[in-house]
Design a protein around this motif. Structure first.
Motif, PDB file in Angstrom:
ATOM      1  N   LEU A   8      77.340  66.882 113.839  1.00  0.00           N
ATOM      2  CA  LEU A   8      76.425  67.401 115.304  1.00  0.00           C
ATOM      3  C   LEU A   8      74.762  67.862 115.285  1.00  0.00           C
ATOM      4  N   ASP A   9      74.415  68.888 114.664  1.00  0.00           N
ATOM      5  CA  ASP A   9      73.358  69.025 114.831  1.00  0.00           C
ATOM      6  C   ASP A   9      71.777  68.046 114.713  1.00  0.00           C
ATOM      7  N   ALA A  10      71.640  67.276 113.727  1.00  0.00           N
ATOM      8  CA  ALA A  10      71.367  65.767 113.474  1.00  0.00           C
ATOM      9  C   ALA A  10      71.898  65.483 114.511  1.00  0.00           C
ATOM     10  N   ASP A  11      72.255  65.276 115.246  1.00  0.00           N
ATOM     11  CA  ASP A  11      72.717  63.932 116.255  1.00  0.00           C
ATOM     12  C   ASP A  11      71.674  64.821 117.402  1.00  0.00           C
ATOM     13  N   GLU A  12      71.733  65.848 117.867  1.00  0.00           N
ATOM     14  CA  GLU A  12      71.523  66.654 119.024  1.00  0.00           C
ATOM     15  C   GLU A  12      70.158  66.401 119.052  1.00  0.00           C
ATOM     16  N   GLU A  13      68.869  66.808 117.349  1.00  0.00           N
ATOM     17  CA  GLU A  13      68.256  67.122 117.193  1.00  0.00           C
ATOM     18  C   GLU A  13      67.557  66.101 117.538  1.00  0.00           C
ATOM     19  N   LEU A  14      67.682  64.689 116.586  1.00  0.00           N
ATOM     20  CA  LEU A  14      67.418  63.419 116.655  1.00  0.00           C
ATOM     21  C   LEU A  14      67.321  63.276 118.809  1.00  0.00           C
ATOM     22  N   SER A  15      68.860  63.164 119.139  1.00  0.00           N
ATOM     23  CA  SER A  15      68.314  62.302 120.932  1.00  0.00           C
ATOM     24  C   SER A  15      67.147  63.084 121.404  1.00  0.00           C
ATOM     25  N   LYS A  16      67.143  64.819 121.012  1.00  0.00           N
ATOM     26  CA  LYS A  16      65.765  65.699 121.136  1.00  0.00           C
ATOM     27  C   LYS A  16      64.944  64.877 121.344  1.00  0.00           C
ATOM     28  N   LYS A  17      64.423  63.956 120.302  1.00  0.00           N
ATOM     29  CA  LYS A  17      63.395  63.394 120.133  1.00  0.00           C
ATOM     30  C   LYS A  17      63.306  62.526 120.630  1.00  0.00           C
ATOM     31  N   CYS A  18      63.948  61.530 120.879  1.00  0.00           N
ATOM     32  CA  CYS A  18      64.453  59.792 121.138  1.00  0.00           C
ATOM     33  C   CYS A  18      64.196  60.660 123.377  1.00  0.00           C
ATOM     34  N   ARG A  19      64.179  61.442 123.936  1.00  0.00           N
ATOM     35  CA  ARG A  19      64.398  61.713 125.340  1.00  0.00           C
ATOM     36  C   ARG A  19      62.481  61.676 124.964  1.00  0.00           C
ATOM     37  N   THR A  20      61.451  62.449 123.974  1.00  0.00           N
ATOM     38  CA  THR A  20      60.519  62.523 124.199  1.00  0.00           C
ATOM     39  C   THR A  20      59.336  60.832 123.804  1.00  0.00           C
ATOM     40  N   LYS A  21      60.598  60.276 123.462  1.00  0.00           N
ATOM     41  CA  LYS A  21      59.807  59.265 122.649  1.00  0.00           C
ATOM     42  C   LYS A  21      60.788  58.066 122.629  1.00  0.00           C
ATOM     43  N   SER A  22      60.138  56.733 122.665  1.00  0.00           N
ATOM     44  CA  SER A  22      60.719  55.768 123.474  1.00  0.00           C
ATOM     45  C   SER A  22      61.493  54.171 121.810  1.00  0.00           C
ATOM     46  N   VAL A  23      60.937  55.415 120.981  1.00  0.00           N
ATOM     47  CA  VAL A  23      61.219  55.125 119.883  1.00  0.00           C
ATOM     48  C   VAL A  23      62.537  54.625 118.953  1.00  0.00           C
ATOM     49  N   CYS A  24      64.064  55.177 119.571  1.00  0.00           N
ATOM     50  CA  CYS A  24      64.816  55.449 119.563  1.00  0.00           C
ATOM     51  C   CYS A  24      65.942  54.436 119.260  1.00  0.00           C
ATOM     52  N   LYS A  25      65.790  53.252 119.923  1.00  0.00           N
ATOM     53  CA  LYS A  25      66.812  51.456 119.739  1.00  0.00           C
ATOM     54  C   LYS A  25      67.715  51.724 119.328  1.00  0.00           C
ATOM     55  N   LYS A  26      67.593  51.668 117.827  1.00  0.00           N
ATOM     56  CA  LYS A  26      68.145  51.475 116.644  1.00  0.00           C
ATOM     57  C   LYS A  26      69.044  52.774 116.714  1.00  0.00           C
ATOM     58  N   ARG A  27      69.325  53.762 117.086  1.00  0.00           N
ATOM     59  CA  ARG A  27      69.926  54.665 116.782  1.00  0.00           C
ATOM     60  C   ARG A  27      70.735  55.040 118.151  1.00  0.00           C
ATOM     61  N   GLU A  28      69.528  54.199 119.259  1.00  0.00           N
ATOM     62  CA  GLU A  28      70.814  54.845 120.617  1.00  0.00           C
ATOM     63  C   GLU A  28      72.474  53.620 120.071  1.00  0.00           C
ATOM     64  N   HIS A  29      72.213  52.708 119.656  1.00  0.00           N
ATOM     65  CA  HIS A  29      73.447  51.854 118.691  1.00  0.00           C
ATOM     66  C   HIS A  29      74.472  52.538 118.507  1.00  0.00           C
ATOM     67  N   SER A  30      73.795  53.531 117.640  1.00  0.00           N
ATOM     68  CA  SER A  30      74.970  53.958 116.287  1.00  0.00           C
ATOM     69  C   SER A  30      75.251  55.157 117.444  1.00  0.00           C
ATOM     70  N   GLN A  31      74.553  55.393 118.316  1.00  0.00           N
ATOM     71  CA  GLN A  31      75.825  57.122 119.502  1.00  0.00           C
ATOM     72  C   GLN A  31      76.987  56.241 119.799  1.00  0.00           C
ATOM     73  N   VAL A  32      77.222  54.976 119.840  1.00  0.00           N
ATOM     74  CA  VAL A  32      78.341  54.738 120.436  1.00  0.00           C
ATOM     75  C   VAL A  32      80.025  55.793 119.459  1.00  0.00           C
ATOM     76  N   ALA A  33      79.767  56.204 118.497  1.00  0.00           N
ATOM     77  CA  ALA A  33      80.124  55.987 117.858  1.00  0.00           C
ATOM     78  C   ALA A  33      80.588  57.660 117.535  1.00  0.00           C
ATOM     79  N   ALA A  34      81.650  58.470 117.275  1.00  0.00           N
ATOM     80  CA  ALA A  34      81.922  59.584 117.951  1.00  0.00           C
ATOM     81  C   ALA A  34      81.294  59.984 116.451  1.00  0.00           C
ATOM     82  N   PRO A  35      80.497  61.454 117.091  1.00  0.00           N
ATOM     83  CA  PRO A  35      79.583  61.762 116.126  1.00  0.00           C
ATOM     84  C   PRO A  35      80.786  63.055 115.252  1.00  0.00           C
ATOM     85  N   ASP A  36      81.800  63.397 116.007  1.00  0.00           N
ATOM     86  CA  ASP A  36      82.239  64.010 114.811  1.00  0.00           C
ATOM     87  C   ASP A  36      83.029  63.333 113.428  1.00  0.00           C
ATOM     88  N   ILE A  37      83.281  62.004 114.250  1.00  0.00           N
ATOM     89  CA  ILE A  37      83.626  60.730 112.967  1.00  0.00           C
ATOM     90  C   ILE A  37      82.053  60.976 111.909  1.00  0.00           C
TER      91      ILE A  37
END
Ligand SMILES: [Zn+2]
Length: 225
Positions: free
Chosen positions: A171-200
């Motif tokens: 969860l922390d790693a996901d949060e950290e990444l989405s923080k970075k994604c808010r400032t950059k627009s290079v996280c397209k790939k990650r956005e797709h995988s965010q569909v999966a619940a982070p607790d899995i």
């Protein structure tokens, strides 16, 4: 990683001697493939424990009288101190140089720091397996599953603790990444995988890496002198 096949074959030959001796001791009239597999697995586990201990003790090398502390102060050599870890091969005890006596009050075992070891804890490799066993089944079911695969017991509490720890890291790693994604627009790939619940915890291998890095940057062994 590439391995020296000649050496592996030599070890294999030695292992055949161990397996034959163990099978003869059993005194069974008929030995089947399952028996041979089990003796081999138990032997490989014992070899893993022995090799891990030897690796860590060799890597420790010569002790120095003094080393730098992460606070900038000085740590003095104390002695070779015993530590225990729970690895994928089971419990491993080893001795390594231990330093203490800095004004900041922390101690340090350089070999633990180098390899991201937390003494008294499960290793990152075992933590991943435990967490994976605890995701789909109940913690008790996970424990039984692990015993079949690893040939040693892990308590239900450990399965619970490691699964929850890994879940939080993820969860922390996901949060950290989405923080970075808010400032950059290079996280397209990650956005797709965010569909999966982070607790899995399919990202638990990432979480294990986070854990190793965290231990490293903490810059201390977690022990008090
Ligand atoms: Zn210090």
């Amino acid at each position: 990683m590439k391995y020296n096949i000649e050496k592996i074959n030599e070890i294999g030959k030695l292992l055949v001697e161990v397996v034959e001796a163990a099978a003869n001791q059993e005194g069974k009239e008929e030995i089947r493939i399952g028996d041979i597999e089990m003796v081999l697995r138990e032997s490989l586990q014992a070899i893993g424990q022995s090799a891990l201990k030897q690796f860590l003790e060799q890597a420790d090398g010569e002790a120095e009288a003094e080393i730098k502390c992460s606070c900038g102060g000085k740590l003095k050599y104390q002695r070779r101190r015993k530590a225990t870890i729970w690895s994928v091969f089971g419990k491993v005890d080893y001795r390594r140089a231990y330093y203490a006596g800095c004004v900041c009050g922390t101690g340090c075992a350089p070999v633990d720091r180098r390899y991201g070891i937390e003494p008294g804890q499960v290793t990152a490799g075992l933590a991943v397996l435990i967490a994976l066993s605890g995701i789909k089944e109940s913690f008790d079911e996970g424990r039984k599953w692990l015993k079949e695969y690893l040939l040693f017991e892990v308590s239900e509490n450990t399965v619970r603790a490691e699964t929850q720890k890994m879940g939080k890291l993820q969860l922390d790693a996901d949060e950290e990444l989405s923080k970075k994604c808010r400032t950059k627009s290079v996280c397209k790939k990650r956005e797709h995988s965010q569909v999966a619940a982070p607790d899995i915890l399919y990202g638990s291998v990432d979480a294990a890496k986070v854990r190793i890095e965290a231990a490293r940057s903490a810059g201390k062994s977690g022990e008090r002198p």
